[in-house]
Design a protein around this motif. Sequence first.
Motif, PDB file in Angstrom:
ATOM      1  N   GLU A 262       0.988   4.414  -3.859  1.00  0.00           N
ATOM      2  CA  GLU A 262       1.535   2.928  -3.982  1.00  0.00           C
ATOM      3  C   GLU A 262       2.914   2.926  -4.832  1.00  0.00           C
ATOM      4  O   GLU A 262       3.869   2.041  -4.487  1.00  0.00           O
ATOM      5  CB  GLU A 262       0.481   1.885  -4.418  1.00  0.00           C
ATOM      6  CG  GLU A 262      -0.819   1.640  -3.976  1.00  0.00           C
ATOM      7  CD  GLU A 262      -1.310   2.363  -3.052  1.00  0.00           C
ATOM      8  OE1 GLU A 262      -1.612   3.605  -3.162  1.00  0.00           O
ATOM      9  OE2 GLU A 262      -1.957   1.874  -1.992  1.00  0.00           O
TER      10      GLU A 262
ATOM     11  N   GLY B 296      -8.883   1.518  -0.486  1.00  0.00           N
ATOM     12  CA  GLY B 296      -8.585   0.326   0.282  1.00  0.00           C
ATOM     13  C   GLY B 296      -8.294  -0.936  -0.883  1.00  0.00           C
ATOM     14  O   GLY B 296      -8.052  -2.055  -0.586  1.00  0.00           O
ATOM     15  N   GLY B 297      -8.181  -0.521  -1.952  1.00  0.00           N
ATOM     16  CA  GLY B 297      -7.996  -1.638  -3.027  1.00  0.00           C
ATOM     17  C   GLY B 297      -6.707  -2.317  -3.084  1.00  0.00           C
ATOM     18  O   GLY B 297      -6.699  -3.170  -4.061  1.00  0.00           O
ATOM     19  N   SER B 298      -5.846  -2.120  -2.365  1.00  0.00           N
ATOM     20  CA  SER B 298      -4.759  -2.794  -2.308  1.00  0.00           C
ATOM     21  C   SER B 298      -4.896  -4.586  -2.162  1.00  0.00           C
ATOM     22  O   SER B 298      -4.358  -5.161  -2.621  1.00  0.00           O
ATOM     23  CB  SER B 298      -3.497  -2.224  -1.630  1.00  0.00           C
ATOM     24  OG  SER B 298      -2.862  -1.238  -1.993  1.00  0.00           O
ATOM     25  N   ASP B 299      -5.944  -4.513  -1.304  1.00  0.00           N
ATOM     26  CA  ASP B 299      -6.414  -6.024  -0.893  1.00  0.00           C
ATOM     27  C   ASP B 299      -6.747  -6.558  -2.354  1.00  0.00           C
ATOM     28  O   ASP B 299      -6.469  -7.856  -2.410  1.00  0.00           O
ATOM     29  CB  ASP B 299      -7.570  -5.888  -0.138  1.00  0.00           C
ATOM     30  CG  ASP B 299      -7.146  -5.559   1.450  1.00  0.00           C
ATOM     31  OD1 ASP B 299      -6.180  -5.862   1.783  1.00  0.00           O
ATOM     32  OD2 ASP B 299      -7.997  -5.123   2.129  1.00  0.00           O
TER      33      ASP B 299
ATOM     34  N   PHE C 252      -3.604  -1.505  -5.557  1.00  0.00           N
ATOM     35  CA  PHE C 252      -4.531  -0.192  -5.673  1.00  0.00           C
ATOM     36  C   PHE C 252      -4.734   0.173  -7.098  1.00  0.00           C
ATOM     37  O   PHE C 252      -5.616   0.796  -7.353  1.00  0.00           O
ATOM     38  CB  PHE C 252      -4.035   0.850  -4.959  1.00  0.00           C
ATOM     39  CG  PHE C 252      -5.009   2.047  -4.769  1.00  0.00           C
ATOM     40  CD1 PHE C 252      -6.446   1.575  -4.529  1.00  0.00           C
ATOM     41  CD2 PHE C 252      -4.631   3.402  -4.602  1.00  0.00           C
ATOM     42  CE1 PHE C 252      -7.325   2.925  -4.256  1.00  0.00           C
ATOM     43  CE2 PHE C 252      -5.386   4.474  -4.441  1.00  0.00           C
ATOM     44  CZ  PHE C 252      -7.011   4.274  -4.162  1.00  0.00           C
TER      45      PHE C 252
ATOM     46  N   SER D 138       0.876  -1.189   0.150  1.00  0.00           N
ATOM     47  CA  SER D 138       0.098  -0.029   0.061  1.00  0.00           C
ATOM     48  C   SER D 138       0.845   1.375  -0.045  1.00  0.00           C
ATOM     49  O   SER D 138       2.235   1.067   0.186  1.00  0.00           O
ATOM     50  CB  SER D 138      -0.786  -0.147   1.412  1.00  0.00           C
ATOM     51  OG  SER D 138      -1.838  -0.893   1.129  1.00  0.00           O
TER      52      SER D 138
HETATM   53  N1  ASP Z   1      -3.903   3.447  -0.389  1.00  0.00           N
HETATM   54  C1  ASP Z   1      -5.119   3.297  -0.795  1.00  0.00           C
HETATM   55  C2  ASP Z   1      -5.982   3.713   0.420  1.00  0.00           C
HETATM   56  O1  ASP Z   1      -5.642   4.398   1.113  1.00  0.00           O
HETATM   57  C3  ASP Z   1      -5.336   1.783  -0.823  1.00  0.00           C
HETATM   58  C4  ASP Z   1      -4.989   0.683   0.029  1.00  0.00           C
HETATM   59  O2  ASP Z   1      -4.309   1.401   1.045  1.00  0.00           O
HETATM   60  O3  ASP Z   1      -5.294  -0.407   0.005  1.00  0.00           O
HETATM   61  O4  ASP Z   1      -7.089   3.552   0.102  1.00  0.00           O
END
Ligand code: ASP
Length: 448
Positions: free
Chosen positions: A120, A197-200, A182, A36
């Motif tokens: 990222e 949150g898309g790194s997941d 991401f 991330s």
């Molecule tokens: N950096 C991005 C976010 O804050 C993606 C991630 O951390 O998964 O949403």
Amino acid sequence: MKVVKFGGSSVANADQISKVVEIVRADLDRKIVVVSAPGKRHRDDTKVTDLLITLARRVLEGEAYEHSLEQVVDRYGEIQRELGLSDDVLDEVREDLENRIANRGSHEAQFMDTMKAAGEDNNAKVIAAAFNHAGCSAEYVNPGEAGMLLSDEFGNAEVLPQSYGALAALRDRDGIVIFPGFFGETRGGELATFPRGGSDITGAILSAAVKADVYENFTDVDSVYAMDPRLVDHAPAIDRMTYREMRELAYAGFGVFHDEAIVPAVHAEIPICIKNTNRPNAPGTLVVPTREISGAQVAGISSAEGFSAIYIDKYMMNREVGFGRHLLQIFEDEQISYEHTPSGIDNMSVILHSQQLVGKEAKVLERIQSELIPDAINVEHGLALLMVVGEGMRYAVGMAAKATHALADAGVNIEMVNQGASEISMMFAVKAEDRKKALSSLGEVFFG
Ligand code: ASP
């Protein structure tokens, strides 16, 4: 072979990144590392992604943005200095940001994605440098070049199916692959990001593409707990649960990761292990396609607030062909999605997120009244849903009785029960103010 993903708090500063290097080094199977952007270093800190969004907005609005740009560069500067990396790293980050700004086109959402992706992207380069500096051979891989093709819904992109075949080749790379999470590229070669949150999602896609033995998702908790530890004391840790259990628990408030994020891993049946970067030897929670059911029939109990219920009563409703369809059609027409529709012979209820009704409630009620001519309509706001979830519930006798007794003992009135549609969960709606009490009493009967 393992795909490992480190979230924002796991790569927020030099100390955390050093832990990442050690974790990867400790297991030769950890070959693909998804990272991330640097997250929060402490509670009041700002994530780099949020700094980048501010920066992009300033650029778009024609305001002075130099200070915002330096704030981003500073975050990498701190990491670079503390890890003893060369100054070039920092110049590259600054140049990269300036290039993204200078080369922007007229499409605002696309520009926003290009800027968000910088978090990222630069972090992956810095982390690859940190690995090599520590004597561990690693290579930054660009998602677009590796074949991470996305739809062009900027800010909300989805992976295109052909990505999997291309990304499978990552398996054959020598050394460790450091892959920024991401984002990917559209067919037109533009950067696009997944939802926040898309790194997941990136981690799950890569695990499926390379057919990893396990997808390890490192975060800042030891495991997933059977109940929210912020709401009840002594919530037990879950060591193993199925995808379905996770999905049902995530639905009502389990926040460890977004259930949609892991869909690619679930389809490919890749086990997912949630682990803690700060205590990597703790076993974590393993999420698997199936599990043996032993003593613990209930895997967890989740809860969430912010629900409303609309109850409709009409004598002889069960004989009226098309009543349910007509009712749900009203919700569809008003672009409202609903969560549950428990029903009886002469009544039907629709449970939905309260925010879905904002600005639409009066119209919906008026339509139900005039089109369906019910005997009564009642609306109740301020409800909480509790979900008792476990694969073993299918085979166990008396689970509902146990739960309702527990709620009665705690003096909690059950507004609604929904059981049966899913074999592995029971849902109770209670007043939001009873949520904590209800959760503790259910916890006591199911977990002791
Ligand atoms: N950096 C991005 C976010 O804050 C993606 C991630 O951390 O998964 O949403």
